[in-house]
Design an enzyme around this catalytic site. Structure first.
Site, PDB file in Angstrom:
ATOM      1  N   HIS A  92      -4.972   3.383   5.503  1.00  0.00           N
ATOM      2  CA  HIS A  92      -5.805   3.065   6.696  1.00  0.00           C
ATOM      3  C   HIS A  92      -7.058   2.331   5.926  1.00  0.00           C
ATOM      4  O   HIS A  92      -7.870   1.789   6.720  1.00  0.00           O
ATOM      5  CB  HIS A  92      -6.382   4.134   7.348  1.00  0.00           C
ATOM      6  CG  HIS A  92      -5.353   4.689   8.504  1.00  0.00           C
ATOM      7  ND1 HIS A  92      -5.543   4.998   9.816  1.00  0.00           N
ATOM      8  CD2 HIS A  92      -3.749   4.433   8.435  1.00  0.00           C
ATOM      9  CE1 HIS A  92      -4.294   5.300  10.673  1.00  0.00           C
ATOM     10  NE2 HIS A  92      -3.556   4.690   9.890  1.00  0.00           N
ATOM     11  N   HIS A 255       6.639   6.001   6.887  1.00  0.00           N
ATOM     12  CA  HIS A 255       7.136   7.048   7.906  1.00  0.00           C
ATOM     13  C   HIS A 255       8.297   7.920   7.259  1.00  0.00           C
ATOM     14  O   HIS A 255       8.945   8.585   7.933  1.00  0.00           O
ATOM     15  CB  HIS A 255       7.559   6.369   9.233  1.00  0.00           C
ATOM     16  CG  HIS A 255       6.347   5.807  10.208  1.00  0.00           C
ATOM     17  ND1 HIS A 255       6.390   5.122  11.249  1.00  0.00           N
ATOM     18  CD2 HIS A 255       5.062   5.870   9.718  1.00  0.00           C
ATOM     19  CE1 HIS A 255       5.262   4.823  11.577  1.00  0.00           C
ATOM     20  NE2 HIS A 255       4.188   5.204  10.755  1.00  0.00           N
TER      21      HIS A 255
END
EC number: 1.11.1.21
Length: 726
Positions: A92, A255
């Site tokens: 992020h 993920h």
């Protein structure tokens, strides 16, 4: 008299209505004053590269690896391992980067500051940074927050069994928010006024909603449609410099680890860090749901665990994606997510907080996009069938994600810098020959000045080459001489036909010089283009009666077409360059604001921007030989005439059309036309701050100072990409 009336300090300095609130259209020059030396606690003498190179990187990584499983009671690690949290932190931080203007990214540690430290998409990353503070504290100035955040993400991956591609340090911290970044004009979190027409995303934005890094994981505006979500994914990741294969690898690779957090309703979550109370000490999102942490944590509102081994690298993400059929469900917080039909996979996934409990795998709407989009689906199937390809693709995409805004490899520091040269790094060959000396420089300047090339041609070509630089992602600049190559040689702003004439003559001078040398000495076209521009400036100053020597440092090299990524280079094309009075079309943003934006990317101050515009106008560097802003009767001569004539009260200005883009200045007494100018020209007399600087350069005793300041600003732009000189 009341106590309140007696107190002389009812309101602190800087309080009250801001100037921008009184006049919303006021030109924002603050972005040209960011990160001033006085706001840097490290001081101007601090050499971060030297400090980083003295760091024992292996020791830092060892400490980080130990932290991964050192769960803290104040913020316990999911599954007993902080790795997934730290991967998200680094992702992020880097993921705010967008190709449109090169802003965002992990390069300055901006995740520590507003607004990104308080974005809804960054819930709990305040805790991640606080967890690594003891390591930052231990190593101090030797490693920046910016480098530590990315390095922590790398170590997290490695500690979970993944082999990374490498790590380059060199990200120097700043100490204030970057207010030059346009994040969107929405006034509420998760709003999406950035779209127009048929879901056309406003430039240069990449994220789909205010406060998100990428896309809405529930689907467009919360609509759980995987195929529609794929459209958003493709556009957003494209604007972050990722192709389809890199996009699939990043999502699937990321993920493979961890989970999302949606144990309860968002109503239990307190204010973000920037709005939290003093007692929170920079943390935010305190939750009243259960313990507020661990298994009770609330983040995105989604409660998804993708794999059976969330703290170990595996291909489970694709195994689950393809082996199960999926049905829509809702998280405990009420968010749309997906579960296997018929309760398939029940009990195969661990619980994040209680080892005695088991769960079922789950997916986001945007995960299913990787299966049901026709293009992503084929790539995903290949990665599922060939896990080694996925591992390599994810390693490379992760490296690109976390290093995209660092510029050329020459800026990378440390023992883990990959040896492989990557096309997206805009490679330039290292210097492999003796460089020209002062005598050669003088001889080449004489050749240039005798070539028949004019001052406007010399100055315009050098400016076109150097001014592609972006301080945001350190791309562009004169080094490499890519102005000779596609696509730059064909850009409208560079006037291809005129540029070709200049390059042919300079190439002839280069060839003649190089053939005459012994010992392998050469001058590159990259150096010669800049040197020719410097010669033009010197010639123009001499015409004004001043002998100046424009500083020149050889050492640039020429790159090749094969080492130029056409798609990546396209985004450097200026849609506006106020320094050349160029606008590619009509824009919703005013021309003078685009000038300031360009100046900020060139790392210019207000006086530097002012001197350059005034100088380039009288030197005749305008696009298409336009006379707008050429406020002089002596074009090609480096004078302060631009300022003298702009500030002349004998001239009255009027717009030539309702668009108010071009203005005509006439003699106030007779009405006789004198000049024409654009918004970019007239703003230096209209804006109070710019006028104050223009008055310095327009004074009767300012000619010498103006030339000195122009030369200094010119030299700065010519050397912006010379990281070897800094």
């Amino acid at each position: 008299m009341t106590t309140e009336a007696k107190c002389p300090f009812l309101h602190p300095a800087g309080a009250g209505r801001a100037l921008q609130e009184w006049w919303p259209e006021r030109l924002n020059l603050h972005i040209l004053r960011q990160n001033a030396p006085l706001s840097d606690p490290m001081g101007e003498a601090f050499d971060y590269a030297k400090a980083f190179n003295s760091l024992d990187l292996a020791a830092v990584k060892k400490d980080l690896e130990a932290l991964m499983t050192d769960s803290q009671s104040w913020w316990p690690a999911d599954f007993g391992h902080y790795g997934p949290l730290f991967v998200r932190m680094a992702w992020h931080a880097a993921g705010t980067y967008r190709i449109g203007d090169g802003r965002g990214g992990a390069g300055a540690g901006q995740q520590r500051f507003a607004p990104t430290n308080s974005w809804p998409d960054n819930v709990s990353l305040d805790k991640a940074r606080r967890l690594i503070w003891p390591i930052k504290q231990k190593y101090g100035r030797k490693i920046s927050w910016a480098d530590l955040i990315v390095l922590t993400g790398n170590v997290a991956l490695e500690s979970m069994g993944f082999k990374t591609f490498g790590f380059g340090g060199g990200r120097e911290d700043v100490y204030e928010p970057d207010e030059s970044v346009y994040w969107g004009n929405e006034a509420e979190w998760l709003a999406d006024k950035r779209y127009s027409g048929n879901r056309n995303l406003e430039n240069p934005l990449a994220a789909v909603q205010m406060g998100l890094i990428y896309v809405n994981p529930e689907g467009p505006n919360g609509n759980p449609d995987p195929v529609a979500a794929a459209i958003d994914i493709r556009e957003t990741f494209r604007r972050m410099a990722m192709n389809d294969e890199e996009t699939v690898a990043l999502i699937a690779g990321g993920h493979a680890f961890g989970k999302t957090h949606g144990a309860g309703p968002a109503s239990h979550v307190g204010p973000e860090p920037e709005a939290a109370g003093l007692e929170e000490q920079g943390l935010g999102w305190r939750s009243s749901f259960g313990t507020g942490k661990g298994g009770d944590a609330i983040g995105s509102g989604l409660e998804v665990i993708w794999t059976t081994t969330p703290t170990k690298w595996s291909n489970d993400f694709f195994k689950h994606l393809f082996e199960y059929e999926w049905e829509l469900t809702k998280s405990p917080a009420g968010a749309h997510q997906w579960k296997p039909k018929g309760n398939a996979g029940a009990g195969t996934v661990p619980d994040p907080a209680d080892p005695s409990k088991r769960r079922s795998p789950s997916m986001l709407t945007t995960d299913l996009s990787l299966r049901f989009d026709s293009i992503y689906g084929k790539i995903s199937r290949r990665y599922y069938d060939h896990p080694d390809e996925l591992a390599d693709a994810f390693a490379r995409a992760w490296f690109k994600l976390t290093h995209r805004d660092m510029g050329p490899r020459a800026r990378y520091l440390g023992p883990e810098v990959p040896k492989e040269e990557l096309l997206w790094q805009d490679p330039i060959p290292p210097v492999d020959h003796p460089l020209i000396d002062a005598k050669d420089v003088a001889a080449l300047k004489a050749k240039v000045q005798a070539s028949g090339l004019t001052v406007p041609q010399l100055v315009s070509t050098a400016w076109a080459s150097a001014s592609t630089f972006r301080g945001s992602d350190k791309r562009g600049g004169a080094n490499g001489a890519r102005i000779r190559l596609a696509p730059q040689k064909d850009w409208d702003v560079n006037q291809p036909a005129e540029l070709a004439k200049v390059l042919v003559k300079l190439e002839s001078i280069q060839s003649e010089f190089n053939k005459a040398q012994s010992g392998g000495k050469k001058v590159s076209m990259a150096d010669l283009i800049v040197l020719a521009g410097c010669a033009g400036v010197e010639q123009a100053a001499k015409s004004a009666g001043q002998d100046v020597t424009v500083p020149f440092s050889p050492g640039r090299m020429d790159t090749t077409q094969e080492k130029t990524d056409l798609d990546a280079m396209v985004v450097l094309e200026p849609i506006a360059d106020g320094f050349r009075n160029y606008l590619q079309g009509k824009f919703s943003v005013r021309a003078e604001a685009l000038l300031v934006d360009k100046a900020q990317l060139l790392k210019l101050t207000v006086p530097e921007m002012t001197a350059l515009v005034g100088g380039l106008r009288v030197l005749g560097a305008n696009f298409g030989n336009s006379q707008h802003g050429v406020f002089t009767k002596r074009p090609g001569t480096l004078t302060n005439d631009f300022f003298v004539n702009l500030l002349d009260m004998g001239t009255e200005w009027k717009p030539v059309s309702e668009e108010r883009e071009v203005f005509e200045g006439s003699d106030r007494a007779t009405g006789t036309p004198r000049w024409t100018g654009t918004r970019v020209d007239l703003v230096f007399g209209s804006n109070s701050e710019l006028r104050a600087v223009a008055e310095v350069y327009g004074a009767a005793d300012a000619q010498e100072k103006f030339v000195q300041d122009f030369v200094a600003a010119w030299s700065k732009v010519m050397n912006l990409d010379r990281f070897d000189l800094k």
